[in-house]
Design an enzyme around this catalytic site. Structure first.
Site, PDB file in Angstrom:
ATOM      1  N   LYS A  86       0.842  -1.216   0.000  1.00 45.10           N
ATOM      2  CA  LYS A  86       0.000   0.000   0.000  1.00 45.10           C
ATOM      3  C   LYS A  86       0.867   1.252   0.000  1.00 45.10           C
ATOM      4  N   CYS A 175     -11.697   2.577  17.738  1.00 48.67           N
ATOM      5  CA  CYS A 175     -10.420   1.954  17.419  1.00 48.67           C
ATOM      6  C   CYS A 175      -9.515   1.792  18.637  1.00 48.67           C
ATOM      7  N   MET A 176      -9.198   2.920  19.288  1.00 50.98           N
ATOM      8  CA  MET A 176      -8.191   2.886  20.346  1.00 50.98           C
ATOM      9  C   MET A 176      -8.738   3.154  21.737  1.00 50.98           C
ATOM     10  N   MET A 344      -7.257  -4.705  17.438  1.00 50.26           N
ATOM     11  CA  MET A 344      -8.714  -4.586  17.543  1.00 50.26           C
ATOM     12  C   MET A 344      -9.413  -5.810  18.140  1.00 50.26           C
ATOM     13  N   GLY A 381      -3.877   1.626  15.201  1.00 49.27           N
ATOM     14  CA  GLY A 381      -4.367   1.381  13.859  1.00 49.27           C
ATOM     15  C   GLY A 381      -4.028   2.460  12.854  1.00 49.27           C
ATOM     16  N   GLN A 382      -4.416   3.690  13.159  1.00 49.20           N
ATOM     17  CA  GLN A 382      -4.303   4.758  12.160  1.00 49.20           C
ATOM     18  C   GLN A 382      -2.956   5.474  12.277  1.00 49.20           C
TER      19      GLN A 382
HETATM   20  N1  LIG Z   1     -16.943  -3.762  10.601  1.00 55.16           N
HETATM   21  C1  LIG Z   1     -15.965  -3.024  11.108  1.00 55.16           C
HETATM   22  N2  LIG Z   1     -16.076  -1.687  11.134  1.00 55.16           N
HETATM   23  C2  LIG Z   1     -15.057  -0.936  11.631  1.00 55.16           C
HETATM   24  C3  LIG Z   1     -13.896  -1.554  12.138  1.00 55.16           C
HETATM   25  C4  LIG Z   1     -13.802  -2.985  12.110  1.00 55.16           C
HETATM   26  O1  LIG Z   1     -12.810  -3.597  12.543  1.00 55.16           O
HETATM   27  N3  LIG Z   1     -14.873  -3.676  11.607  1.00 55.16           N
HETATM   28  N4  LIG Z   1     -12.875  -0.787  12.610  1.00 55.16           N
HETATM   29  C5  LIG Z   1     -13.137   0.564  13.068  1.00 55.16           C
HETATM   30  C6  LIG Z   1     -11.861   1.280  13.125  1.00 55.16           C
HETATM   31  S1  LIG Z   1     -10.630   0.613  14.092  1.00 55.16           S
HETATM   32  C7  LIG Z   1     -11.607   2.401  12.418  1.00 55.16           C
HETATM   33  S2  LIG Z   1     -10.133   3.246  12.662  1.00 55.16           S
HETATM   34  C8  LIG Z   1     -12.641   2.986  11.529  1.00 55.16           C
HETATM   35  C9  LIG Z   1     -12.093   3.646  10.272  1.00 55.16           C
HETATM   36  O2  LIG Z   1     -13.178   4.136   9.535  1.00 55.16           O
HETATM   37  P1  LIG Z   1     -13.173   5.517   8.750  1.00 55.16           P
HETATM   38  O3  LIG Z   1     -12.311   6.511   9.391  1.00 55.16           O
HETATM   39  O4  LIG Z   1     -14.595   5.892   8.567  1.00 55.16           O
HETATM   40  O5  LIG Z   1     -12.586   5.009   7.347  1.00 55.16           O
HETATM   41  P2  LIG Z   1     -11.549   5.635   6.345  1.00 55.16           P
HETATM   42  O6  LIG Z   1     -11.757   4.924   5.043  1.00 55.16           O
HETATM   43  O7  LIG Z   1     -10.202   5.594   6.910  1.00 55.16           O
HETATM   44  O8  LIG Z   1     -12.045   7.127   6.221  1.00 55.16           O
HETATM   45  C10 LIG Z   1     -11.175   8.188   6.032  1.00 55.16           C
HETATM   46  C11 LIG Z   1     -11.814   9.143   5.031  1.00 55.16           C
HETATM   47  O9  LIG Z   1     -11.015  10.319   4.938  1.00 55.16           O
HETATM   48  C12 LIG Z   1     -10.807  10.653   3.578  1.00 55.16           C
HETATM   49  N5  LIG Z   1      -9.535  11.381   3.537  1.00 55.16           N
HETATM   50  C13 LIG Z   1      -8.303  10.916   3.258  1.00 55.16           C
HETATM   51  N6  LIG Z   1      -7.377  11.859   3.463  1.00 55.16           N
HETATM   52  C14 LIG Z   1      -8.029  12.968   3.862  1.00 55.16           C
HETATM   53  C15 LIG Z   1      -7.618  14.291   4.245  1.00 55.16           C
HETATM   54  O10 LIG Z   1      -6.438  14.633   4.269  1.00 55.16           O
HETATM   55  N7  LIG Z   1      -8.603  15.154   4.616  1.00 55.16           N
HETATM   56  C16 LIG Z   1      -9.909  14.815   4.609  1.00 55.16           C
HETATM   57  N8  LIG Z   1     -10.796  15.720   5.002  1.00 55.16           N
HETATM   58  N9  LIG Z   1     -10.319  13.582   4.261  1.00 55.16           N
HETATM   59  C17 LIG Z   1      -9.403  12.678   3.903  1.00 55.16           C
HETATM   60  C18 LIG Z   1     -10.830   9.342   2.855  1.00 55.16           C
HETATM   61  O11 LIG Z   1     -11.187   9.511   1.513  1.00 55.16           O
HETATM   62  C19 LIG Z   1     -11.880   8.547   3.656  1.00 55.16           C
HETATM   63  O12 LIG Z   1     -13.177   8.699   3.138  1.00 55.16           O
HETATM   64  O13 LIG Z   1     -13.536   1.938  11.133  1.00 55.16           O
HETATM   65  C20 LIG Z   1     -14.178   1.308  12.218  1.00 55.16           C
HETATM   66  N10 LIG Z   1     -15.182   0.418  11.657  1.00 55.16           N
HETATM   67  N1  LIG Z   2      -4.250  -3.395   5.383  1.00 57.24           N
HETATM   68  C1  LIG Z   2      -4.776  -2.649   6.347  1.00 57.24           C
HETATM   69  N2  LIG Z   2      -4.035  -2.382   7.449  1.00 57.24           N
HETATM   70  C2  LIG Z   2      -4.585  -1.653   8.441  1.00 57.24           C
HETATM   71  C3  LIG Z   2      -5.889  -1.106   8.348  1.00 57.24           C
HETATM   72  C4  LIG Z   2      -6.628  -1.387   7.153  1.00 57.24           C
HETATM   73  O1  LIG Z   2      -7.775  -0.953   6.987  1.00 57.24           O
HETATM   74  N3  LIG Z   2      -6.035  -2.163   6.196  1.00 57.24           N
HETATM   75  N4  LIG Z   2      -6.416  -0.375   9.364  1.00 57.24           N
HETATM   76  C5  LIG Z   2      -5.570   0.064  10.458  1.00 57.24           C
HETATM   77  C6  LIG Z   2      -6.393   0.251  11.665  1.00 57.24           C
HETATM   78  S1  LIG Z   2      -7.208   1.737  11.855  1.00 57.24           S
HETATM   79  C7  LIG Z   2      -6.456  -0.676  12.656  1.00 57.24           C
HETATM   80  S2  LIG Z   2      -7.402  -0.347  14.025  1.00 57.24           S
HETATM   81  C8  LIG Z   2      -5.648  -1.884  12.622  1.00 57.24           C
HETATM   82  C9  LIG Z   2      -6.398  -3.145  13.056  1.00 57.24           C
HETATM   83  O2  LIG Z   2      -5.526  -4.222  13.058  1.00 57.24           O
HETATM   84  P1  LIG Z   2      -5.963  -5.649  13.608  1.00 57.24           P
HETATM   85  O3  LIG Z   2      -6.691  -5.509  14.876  1.00 57.24           O
HETATM   86  O4  LIG Z   2      -4.768  -6.494  13.611  1.00 57.24           O
HETATM   87  O5  LIG Z   2      -6.946  -6.151  12.464  1.00 57.24           O
HETATM   88  P2  LIG Z   2      -8.445  -6.737  12.437  1.00 57.24           P
HETATM   89  O6  LIG Z   2      -8.510  -7.510  11.181  1.00 57.24           O
HETATM   90  O7  LIG Z   2      -9.431  -5.659  12.636  1.00 57.24           O
HETATM   91  O8  LIG Z   2      -8.628  -7.710  13.698  1.00 57.24           O
HETATM   92  C10 LIG Z   2      -7.632  -8.493  14.274  1.00 57.24           C
HETATM   93  C11 LIG Z   2      -8.084  -9.854  14.677  1.00 57.24           C
HETATM   94  O9  LIG Z   2      -9.017  -9.860  15.761  1.00 57.24           O
HETATM   95  C12 LIG Z   2      -9.548 -11.165  15.778  1.00 57.24           C
HETATM   96  N5  LIG Z   2     -10.671 -11.359  16.718  1.00 57.24           N
HETATM   97  C13 LIG Z   2     -11.973 -11.514  16.437  1.00 57.24           C
HETATM   98  N6  LIG Z   2     -12.686 -11.723  17.573  1.00 57.24           N
HETATM   99  C14 LIG Z   2     -11.811 -11.717  18.593  1.00 57.24           C
HETATM  100  C15 LIG Z   2     -11.935 -11.899  20.025  1.00 57.24           C
HETATM  101  O10 LIG Z   2     -13.002 -12.116  20.584  1.00 57.24           O
HETATM  102  N7  LIG Z   2     -10.781 -11.795  20.745  1.00 57.24           N
HETATM  103  C16 LIG Z   2      -9.580 -11.580  20.181  1.00 57.24           C
HETATM  104  N8  LIG Z   2      -8.519 -11.524  20.987  1.00 57.24           N
HETATM  105  N9  LIG Z   2      -9.443 -11.443  18.840  1.00 57.24           N
HETATM  106  C17 LIG Z   2     -10.534 -11.498  18.050  1.00 57.24           C
HETATM  107  C18 LIG Z   2      -9.915 -11.362  14.312  1.00 57.24           C
HETATM  108  O11 LIG Z   2     -10.027 -12.729  13.982  1.00 57.24           O
HETATM  109  C19 LIG Z   2      -8.768 -10.646  13.586  1.00 57.24           C
HETATM  110  O12 LIG Z   2      -7.842 -11.558  13.005  1.00 57.24           O
HETATM  111  O13 LIG Z   2      -5.146  -2.094  11.311  1.00 57.24           O
HETATM  112  C20 LIG Z   2      -4.492  -0.957  10.762  1.00 57.24           C
HETATM  113  N10 LIG Z   2      -3.844  -1.427   9.556  1.00 57.24           N
HETATM  114  S1  SF4 Z   3       2.821   2.534   7.392  1.00 54.93           S
HETATM  115 FE1  SF4 Z   3       1.675   0.589   7.259  1.00 54.93          FE
HETATM  116  S2  SF4 Z   3       0.606   0.695   5.308  1.00 54.93           S
HETATM  117 FE2  SF4 Z   3       2.260   2.221   5.219  1.00 54.93          FE
HETATM  118  S3  SF4 Z   3       4.009   1.167   4.308  1.00 54.93           S
HETATM  119 FE3  SF4 Z   3       4.203   0.983   6.524  1.00 54.93          FE
HETATM  120  S4  SF4 Z   3       3.244  -0.972   6.999  1.00 54.93           S
HETATM  121 FE4  SF4 Z   3       2.545  -0.402   4.942  1.00 54.93          FE
HETATM  122 MO   LIG Z   4      -8.596   1.710  13.708  1.00 58.33          MO
END
Ligand SMILES: Nc1nc2c(c(=O)[nH]1)N[C@H]1C(S)=C(S)[C@@H](COP(=O)(O)OP(=O)(O)OC[C@H]3O[C@@H](n4cnc5c(=O)[nH]c(N)nc54)[C@H](O)[C@@H]3O)O[C@H]1N2
Ligand SMILES: Nc1nc2c(c(=O)[nH]1)N[C@H]1C(S)=C(S)[C@@H](COP(=O)(O)OP(=O)(O)OC[C@H]3O[C@@H](n4cnc5c(=O)[nH]c(N)nc54)[C@H](O)[C@@H]3O)O[C@H]1N2
Ligand code: SF4
Ligand SMILES: [Mo]
Length: 757
Positions: A86, A175-176, A344, A381-382
């Site tokens: 990415k 998230c956090m 997460m 995560g972010q």
């Molecule tokens: N089912 C499910 N839902 C989840 C989660 C999950 O594990 N499962 N995880 C949750 C978690 S951990 C997270 S962090 C959230 C993330 O969820 P979101 O924050 O809603 O997802 P993103 O796609 O990161 O949204 C970022 C947006 O900002 C825009 N963008 C990019 N750069 C900029 C910029 O510089 N300025 C502005 N104004 N916009 C910009 C992008 O186009 C995008 O639309 O999702 C949550 N939702």
């Molecule tokens: N490629 C990619 N990388 C990312 C992101 C992305 O959107 N794409 N998003 C970023 C963000 S904002 C975040 S928050 C991180 C998230 O990073 P991770 O938390 O590592 O990713 P997830 O896939 O949301 O979930 C992790 C694991 O939780 C497990 N899980 C499900 N249920 C349970 C439970 O009951 N207990 C426990 N212990 N585990 C369980 C799931 O099987 C899954 O494998 O990734 C970051 N990095």
């Molecule tokens: S910050 Fe995360 S997504 Fe970007 S290059 Fe490093 S590991 Fe890949």
């Molecule tokens: Mo996140």
């Protein structure tokens, strides 16, 4: 259940983590080749990857006003030149046909282009009208861990010191928040004490609820290197699914979802019973509690653990007693350094805070903390959830630099720095995320501003929340349009994207990093900071924004850091350097590797050893936290667990990664992973269309059997990146949340499965 780990498996694991290899950026390969011929670049501009919390340093190759390549920054300690797929493909998110180039206003259900003046005047008049008629708590701001620190810092100041409300929250709540509350309740202050360098010093890794191979790929490559170079290293992965991270594990514990509280209490029970504790550490540095803050004795804690003897929880967790004993011994082995990593799987839970406390317990009982290679490390995560939200006060209950809204002294300190009359800051915490969007549904929230996040797709139980977004006056600052949120907006404000603006990110290891502006934004797009400052001025809060540059915002923010535990480097130093892990008390201080430890942390004096100074008595807390199941467990009607998460190639709501042809082609749509036995029983074949139905909604997804992730029987998994309504799994999810952190339970709910007809 020890897994044999052969050389072949190992190579497979690296190949599977694909990240490096597909992009031609294996540690052993040349990292200089981006997707576009790097030689074309006229200059290289220093920045940070736009995506995950790993925080890889990048160099953007610029030709004219175009970024033509990206390579890993060889001088950044995080990645030393590496990037995942990415990161290397980042240039492709910029010049896309769905970039928003001009402000848009919805008129009679249609978006029409407007001037900045017209759009901002409308926003300001709506905000003013709501505040006058319904008071300051009728407006809100929903931000993101992907903004720059300067952006969130300025916005929260305007909301609090200008408008007079704490209605500012952001996606780190989803998230956090549980990790924050876990660190705060156990250690008195947010954020990890350790750093990524602990990876190179640890011998035992306890990875729970994290799929690092896909979510933190470059960090995972450091783990793979550690394993490769030190035969002693053992890796335990606790996850209900077999993920790519499991490919390098010595132990995989596929426990029943949400039963990890019992699992970790059982590990603690073994550690205590078998005398694997560090008694001196416990007596000098810890205390015991249950509930919010009720003291208990060590003996009472030991009695509490009796219910979690491995034999008693083997059945409910699905993990054999002997395996629990083995991993507990490995964790506690006095001749090994132990690092825990989680994400997460622990945080997105109705007992997310408790389960965070339980990881800390294991380190406190064994004294495996605040020494190289010994640390409970929450993966962020972010890219800037830490730097831009947790640290700047971007949530409804916190203030800049680890202060709290509910604390009068903290409020007064900021009133003084900001030059506003004492006692005028609102003392009531604002809406947390789900409350804020609920208030939009009920009509209590009249105006909502959403920035750098896409809640119309990423919130749970979307059938409930999306109508509220449509109904309320919603402003969306976005880089792309339409998104599942911008389509519901009244005003869309075009935003400059990554490397089109200057600012600061803070990654998951307390590392503050600077991104220079490399190119000009397209059309009329502006940096979000510019938009925020413009808003403040039009609202009549000119006195609160005496800033012309991000650097000037940073200088004021640094004043808020004085005298706290999180002082950071100056802009000058950040601009010139390659990131610094705070605390950095002044410009001559080195960065801090380990907090709370003498010899590392500038706030711990000689002779003090380890000092958890963020707590009044300098002691960290070991908590008695009982097992509590997820809010919605499977039953006869909805017999499957559903969990959701990520895959390597895509980022959250896909707005950026579906714009990258290579990533889109790699995984064009999301799917549901099903265990082969369950699939056979239901007559489902790989690729069949399946209905995934909960009490709230149905999604139609293709079945994936024996794919890259393999759920245990009775569990299905869906990545949430798809933008097509019928594949958006968040409609299916429930919106239960942790009573402490208010973080939603994305990781567990109950569904039934059937072949689509
Ligand atoms: N089912 C499910 N839902 C989840 C989660 C999950 O594990 N499962 N995880 C949750 C978690 S951990 C997270 S962090 C959230 C993330 O969820 P979101 O924050 O809603 O997802 P993103 O796609 O990161 O949204 C970022 C947006 O900002 C825009 N963008 C990019 N750069 C900029 C910029 O510089 N300025 C502005 N104004 N916009 C910009 C992008 O186009 C995008 O639309 O999702 C949550 N939702
Ligand atoms: N490629 C990619 N990388 C990312 C992101 C992305 O959107 N794409 N998003 C970023 C963000 S904002 C975040 S928050 C991180 C998230 O990073 P991770 O938390 O590592 O990713 P997830 O896939 O949301 O979930 C992790 C694991 O939780 C497990 N899980 C499900 N249920 C349970 C439970 O009951 N207990 C426990 N212990 N585990 C369980 C799931 O099987 C899954 O494998 O990734 C970051 N990095
Ligand atoms: S910050 Fe995360 S997504 Fe970007 S290059 Fe490093 S590991 Fe890949
Ligand atoms: Mo996140």
């Amino acid at each position: 259940m020890e897994l044999k780990f052969s050389r072949r498996d190992f190579l497979k694991a690296i190949a599977a983590s694909a990240a490096m290899l597909t992009a031609g950026c294996s540690p052993k390969r040349d990292t200089q080749q981006g997707p576009v011929e790097a030689k074309e670049a006229d200059k290289w501009v220093k920045g940070v990857c736009r995506y995950c919390g790993t925080g890889c340093g990048v160099l953007a190759g610029v030709k004219g006003n175009k970024i033509v390549a990206v390579k890993g920054d060889p001088d950044c300690a995080v990645n030393r030149g590496r990037l995942c797929v990415k990161g290397i493909l980042l240039p492709k998110i910029i010049d896309t046909k769905d970039r928003v180039l001009h402000p848009l206003i919805k008129k009679d259900g249609q978006f029409v282009e407007a001037s900045w003046d017209e759009a901002m005047n409308l926003v300001v008049s709506k905000f003013k009208e709501a505040i006058e008629q319904y008071g300051p708590d009728s407006v809100g701001f929903y931000g993101s861990g992907q903004t720059f620190a300067e952006e969130t810092y300025t916005m929260q100041k305007i909301m609090r010191a200008g408008i007079g409300t704490n209605n500012i929250d952001g996606n780190p709540r989803t998230c956090m928040a549980s990790a924050v509350a876990g660190y705060v309740t156990t250690f008195g202050a947010d954020e990890p004490m350790g750093a990524y360098a602990d990876i190179e010093a640890a011998d035992t890794f306890f990875i729970i609820g994290s799929n690092m191979a896909e979510a933190h790929p470059v960090l995972f490559s450091r783990l793979v290197d550690r394993k490769n170079s030190e035969p002693k290293v053992k890796i335990i992965v606790a996850d209900p699914r077999k993920t790519r991270t499991v490919d390098i594990a010595d132990y995989h514990l596929p426990f029943t979802p949400s039963r990890d509280l019992a699992l970790m209490n059982a590990m603690a029970q073994v550690i205590v019973e078998e005398g694997l504790t560090d008694e001196q550490f416990i007596s000098e540095h810890t205390e015991f509690m249950k509930g919010a803050s009720d003291s208990i004795t060590y003996d009472e804690y030991k009695t509490f653990l009796q219910d979690y003897r491995p034999e008693l929880v083997a059945e409910s967790t699905g993990i054999a007693a002997e395996t629990i004993r083995e991993v507990a011994r490995l964790f506690a082995d006095k001749n090994r350094n132990t690092m825990s990593l989680w994400c997460m799987g622990l945080n997105q839970r109705t007992r997310g805070v408790w389960v965070n406390n339980l990881v800390h317990n294991l380190h406190l009982l064994t004294g495996k903390i605040c020494r190289p290679g010994n640390t409970p490390f929450s993966l962020t995560g972010q890219p800037s959830a830490c730097g831009s939200v947790r640290e700047t006060g971007g949530l409804s209950h916190i203030l800049p630099a680890h202060r709290f809204v509910a604390n009068e002294k903290h409020r007064n300190e900021l009133e003084e720095i900001w030059g506003i009359p004492k006692g005028t800051m609102p003392s009531k915490p604002g809406y947390h995320t789900l409350e804020m969007f609920k208030a939009a549904v009920t009509g209590d929230l009249k105006c909502l501003w959403v920035m750098t996040t896409n809640p119309g797709q990423s919130l749970p139980n979307l059938n409930y929340y999306r109508p509220g977004m449509e109904k309320t006056f919603m402003v969306v600052s976005e880089t792309y349009h339409p998104t599942r949120t911008s389509e519901l907006a009244d005003v869309v404000l075009p935003a400059a994207l990554w490397m089109e603006k200057e600012g600061i990110y803070g990654n998951g290891e307390r590392r503050t990093q600077h991104l220079a502006q490399a190119v000009k934004p397209p059309g009329e797009a502006r940096s979000d900071l510019e938009t925020i400052i413009d808003f403040a001025k039009r609202m009549g809060f000119e006195h609160l924004v005496p800033f012309n540059t991000p650097e000037e915002v940073w200088a004021e923010y640094q004043k808020c850091q004085e005298g706290t535990d999180m002082q950071m480097a100056s802009y000058k130093r950040l601009r010139e350097g390659h990131g610094f892990t705070w605390p950095v008390p002044d410009d001559n201080s080195p960065e801090t590797y380990i907090r709370y430890a003498e010899g590392y942390d500038p706030y711990v004096k000689q002779g003090e050893g380890i000092k958890f100074y963020a707590r009044k008595n300098n002691r960290a807390v070991i908590y008695a936290r009982p097992q509590q199941d997820a809010q919605e467990m499977p039953d006869t009607e909805y017999p499957f667990f559903l969990t959701t998460g990520r895959i390597l190639e895509h980022w959250h709501t896909g707005t950026m990664t579906f714009n990258v042809p290579e990533l889109k082609t790699a995984v064009p749509e999301m799917y549901v992973e099903v265990h082969p036995d369950d699939a056979a029983r239901l007559g489902i074949n790989d690729g069949d269309l399946v209905d995934v139905t909960s009490r709230r909604a149905t999604c139609k997804l293709k079945a994936k059997i024996n794919g890259r992730g393999q759920p245990k029987p009775g569990l299905v998994y869906v990545p949430f990146h798809d933008q097509v309504m019928e594949r958006m799994i968040n409609f299916v999810l429930l919106d239960a949340f942790d009573p402490g952190s208010k973080q939603p339970e994305y990781k567990v709910c109950a569904v039934r499965l059937a072949k689509s007809t």
